[in-house]
Design a protein around this motif. Structure first.
Motif, mmCIF file in Angstrom:
data_model
loop_
_atom_site.group_PDB
_atom_site.id
_atom_site.type_symbol
_atom_site.label_atom_id
_atom_site.label_comp_id
_atom_site.label_asym_id
_atom_site.label_seq_id
_atom_site.Cartn_x
_atom_site.Cartn_y
_atom_site.Cartn_z
ATOM 1 N N LYS A 36 3.130 -19.583 -13.146
ATOM 2 C CA LYS A 36 2.819 -20.077 -14.328
ATOM 3 C C LYS A 36 3.793 -21.199 -14.982
ATOM 4 C CE LYS A 36 5.522 -16.097 -16.421
ATOM 5 N NZ LYS A 36 5.253 -15.617 -15.708
ATOM 6 N N GLU A 37 5.072 -21.730 -13.867
ATOM 7 C CA GLU A 37 5.776 -22.513 -14.412
ATOM 8 C C GLU A 37 5.604 -23.602 -14.510
ATOM 9 O OE1 GLU A 37 7.750 -21.291 -16.644
ATOM 10 O OE2 GLU A 37 8.728 -19.364 -16.069
ATOM 11 N N ILE A 38 3.981 -24.195 -13.668
ATOM 12 C CA ILE A 38 3.750 -25.315 -13.735
ATOM 13 C C ILE A 38 4.615 -26.527 -14.235
ATOM 14 C CG2 ILE A 38 1.755 -26.485 -13.069
ATOM 15 C CD1 ILE A 38 0.311 -24.695 -11.859
ATOM 16 N N PRO A 39 4.477 -26.608 -16.054
ATOM 17 C CA PRO A 39 5.055 -27.340 -16.650
ATOM 18 C C PRO A 39 6.202 -27.669 -16.087
ATOM 19 C CG PRO A 39 3.445 -25.661 -17.740
ATOM 20 C CD PRO A 39 4.208 -25.310 -17.136
ATOM 21 N N LEU A 40 7.454 -27.035 -16.101
ATOM 22 C CA LEU A 40 8.408 -26.990 -15.703
ATOM 23 C C LEU A 40 8.677 -28.194 -14.389
ATOM 24 C CD1 LEU A 40 11.807 -26.445 -16.656
ATOM 25 C CD2 LEU A 40 10.804 -23.822 -15.493
ATOM 26 N N HIS A 41 7.800 -27.876 -13.151
ATOM 27 C CA HIS A 41 8.410 -28.194 -12.173
ATOM 28 C C HIS A 41 7.531 -29.398 -12.214
ATOM 29 C CE1 HIS A 41 9.026 -24.860 -8.885
ATOM 30 N NE2 HIS A 41 8.583 -24.288 -9.791
ATOM 31 N N ILE B 248 13.010 -20.916 -24.195
ATOM 32 C CA ILE B 248 11.380 -21.120 -23.915
ATOM 33 C C ILE B 248 10.408 -19.540 -23.533
ATOM 34 C CG2 ILE B 248 9.510 -22.830 -24.088
ATOM 35 C CD1 ILE B 248 11.810 -24.736 -24.459
ATOM 36 N N LEU B 249 9.728 -19.373 -24.309
ATOM 37 C CA LEU B 249 8.803 -18.242 -23.443
ATOM 38 C C LEU B 249 8.955 -19.001 -22.158
ATOM 39 C CD1 LEU B 249 6.512 -17.925 -26.583
ATOM 40 C CD2 LEU B 249 8.418 -16.112 -25.377
ATOM 41 N N PRO B 250 8.701 -17.935 -21.240
ATOM 42 C CA PRO B 250 8.163 -18.282 -19.703
ATOM 43 C C PRO B 250 6.820 -18.873 -19.784
ATOM 44 C CG PRO B 250 9.835 -16.261 -19.796
ATOM 45 C CD PRO B 250 9.455 -16.436 -21.041
ATOM 46 N N GLY B 251 5.878 -19.840 -18.877
ATOM 47 C CA GLY B 251 4.832 -20.938 -18.889
ATOM 48 C C GLY B 251 4.885 -20.987 -19.705
ATOM 49 N N PRO C 299 4.053 -24.822 -22.138
ATOM 50 C CA PRO C 299 4.338 -26.497 -21.793
ATOM 51 C C PRO C 299 5.715 -26.484 -22.425
ATOM 52 C CG PRO C 299 2.334 -25.425 -22.155
ATOM 53 C CD PRO C 299 3.167 -24.026 -22.940
ATOM 54 N N ALA C 300 6.079 -26.073 -23.377
ATOM 55 C CA ALA C 300 7.429 -26.344 -23.901
ATOM 56 C C ALA C 300 8.727 -26.664 -23.020
ATOM 57 C CB ALA C 300 7.758 -25.849 -25.325
ATOM 58 N N MET C 301 8.333 -26.053 -22.158
ATOM 59 C CA MET C 301 9.520 -26.024 -21.138
ATOM 60 C C MET C 301 9.555 -27.167 -20.545
ATOM 61 S SD MET C 301 9.296 -22.386 -18.229
ATOM 62 C CE MET C 301 10.223 -21.017 -19.057
ATOM 63 N N GLY C 302 8.616 -27.837 -20.276
ATOM 64 C CA GLY C 302 8.074 -29.181 -19.780
ATOM 65 C C GLY C 302 8.687 -30.225 -20.704
ATOM 66 N N ASP C 303 8.510 -30.301 -21.908
ATOM 67 C CA ASP C 303 8.436 -30.980 -22.371
ATOM 68 C C ASP C 303 10.407 -31.200 -22.718
ATOM 69 O OD1 ASP C 303 5.812 -31.655 -23.235
ATOM 70 O OD2 ASP C 303 5.327 -30.191 -25.197
ATOM 71 N N ALA C 304 11.327 -29.990 -22.953
ATOM 72 C CA ALA C 304 12.393 -30.342 -22.656
ATOM 73 C C ALA C 304 12.633 -30.675 -21.406
ATOM 74 C CB ALA C 304 13.012 -28.636 -22.696
ATOM 75 N N VAL C 305 12.748 -30.578 -20.624
ATOM 76 C CA VAL C 305 12.621 -31.646 -19.424
ATOM 77 C C VAL C 305 12.427 -33.478 -19.206
ATOM 78 C CG1 VAL C 305 13.105 -31.761 -17.003
ATOM 79 C CG2 VAL C 305 13.382 -29.501 -18.248
ATOM 80 N N ARG C 306 11.171 -33.207 -20.034
ATOM 81 C CA ARG C 306 11.186 -34.797 -20.326
ATOM 82 C C ARG C 306 12.012 -35.909 -21.165
ATOM 83 N NH1 ARG C 306 5.931 -32.226 -19.809
ATOM 84 N NH2 ARG C 306 5.033 -32.381 -17.917
ATOM 85 N N GLY C 307 12.263 -34.602 -22.099
ATOM 86 C CA GLY C 307 13.536 -35.114 -23.264
ATOM 87 C C GLY C 307 14.540 -35.264 -22.155
ATOM 88 N N LEU C 308 14.780 -35.128 -21.454
ATOM 89 C CA LEU C 308 16.262 -35.641 -20.728
ATOM 90 C C LEU C 308 15.789 -37.196 -19.898
ATOM 91 C CD1 LEU C 308 17.511 -32.385 -19.217
ATOM 92 C CD2 LEU C 308 17.850 -32.777 -20.924
ATOM 93 N N ALA C 309 14.797 -37.433 -19.955
ATOM 94 C CA ALA C 309 14.668 -38.832 -19.361
ATOM 95 C C ALA C 309 15.182 -38.659 -17.710
ATOM 96 C CB ALA C 309 15.000 -39.762 -20.343
ATOM 97 N N GLY C 310 14.764 -37.861 -17.285
ATOM 98 C CA GLY C 310 15.167 -38.164 -16.039
ATOM 99 C C GLY C 310 16.557 -37.817 -15.350
ATOM 100 N N LYS C 311 17.819 -37.967 -16.273
ATOM 101 C CA LYS C 311 18.869 -37.823 -16.281
ATOM 102 C C LYS C 311 20.043 -37.005 -15.988
ATOM 103 C CE LYS C 311 19.573 -41.242 -20.151
ATOM 104 N NZ LYS C 311 20.350 -41.358 -21.026
#
Length: 215
Positions: free
Chosen positions: A74-79, A135-138, A140-152
């Motif tokens: 369910k952690e697809i958004p993170l990956h 952030i709750l497991p699974g 989509p906000a997990m992915g948003d948080a990682v994207r917010g780092l802009a690959g840094k």
């Protein structure tokens, strides 16, 4: 052995090693890795990393649509966020390792650089490690948080949850996340004891010598 068959075997072998050493327990943790054709292999949802079956590992297309195998974690958004923001990513590993989680819960750590500079290897393999909020497991906000780092950042720790590391391949991601956990362990073991970490000058020397992104 084909590229896919070899990678399936590597995922299972690495996952079992981590499980056997207590780096993740029960049905926690997940791994993904990218094949040369752009498709992804990912550990299935609800599976134990100690008992994976290579034939049942999920295979997904570049848009994260299931092509074969069991339903993926369910952690697809993170990956997916790491693959999208860091094109050099070949694999992502997520654990619920004890010391990293414990360190993430302490109130006085720097969320922009949560690991103290105790050894050169943490700097070399991880760069700065970002602590993300709970952030709750699974979600989509997990992915948003990682994207917010802009690959840094190649490594983050989800507060009260666990570390996630992206690497150029599955072995690089594995070595890096194990270094993260060991450094977190060192940080907790030496906390309050006046341990002498690396100085600013020593950190700068490591960054220059090994061409580390330290911004």
């Amino acid at each position: 052995m084909s590229e896919e068959a070899r990678l399936r075997e590597d995922i299972c072998r690495i996952a079992k090693s981590m499980f056997d050493r207590g780096l993740t327990c029960g049905a926690s943790g997940n791994i993904s890795a990218r094949l040369s054709d752009g498709t992804l292999l990912m550990t299935p949802t609800g599976s134990s990393m100690g008992f994976l079956d290579p034939a049942r590992i999920s295979r997904l297309d570049a848009q994260m649509k299931l092509l074969s195998g069991d339903q993926p974690t369910k952690e697809i958004p993170l990956h997916s966020a790491f693959y999208e923001t860091r094109p050099q990513t070949g694999a992502v590993v997520h654990l619920h390792s004890t010391h990293s989680v414990a360190l993430s819960m302490l109130p006085d750590i720097d969320p922009d650089n949560m690991l103290p500079p105790l050894t050169p290897y943490a700097i070399m393999r991880l760069g700065k490690v970002q602590r993300l909020p709970f952030i709750l497991p699974g979600d989509p906000a997990m992915g948003d948080a990682v994207r917010g780092l802009a690959g840094k950042r190649s490594a983050v720790v989800l507060a009260n949850h666990g570390p996630v590391v992206a690497g150029k391949d599955i072995w690089a991601a594995t070595y890096a996340i194990e270094e993260l956990e060991e450094t977190a362990k060192l940080a907790l073991l030496t906390r309050g004891l006046g341990a002498v970490g690396l100085s600013d000058e020593q950190i700068a020397a490591v960054v220059r010598r090994f061409d580390i992104d330290w911004e």
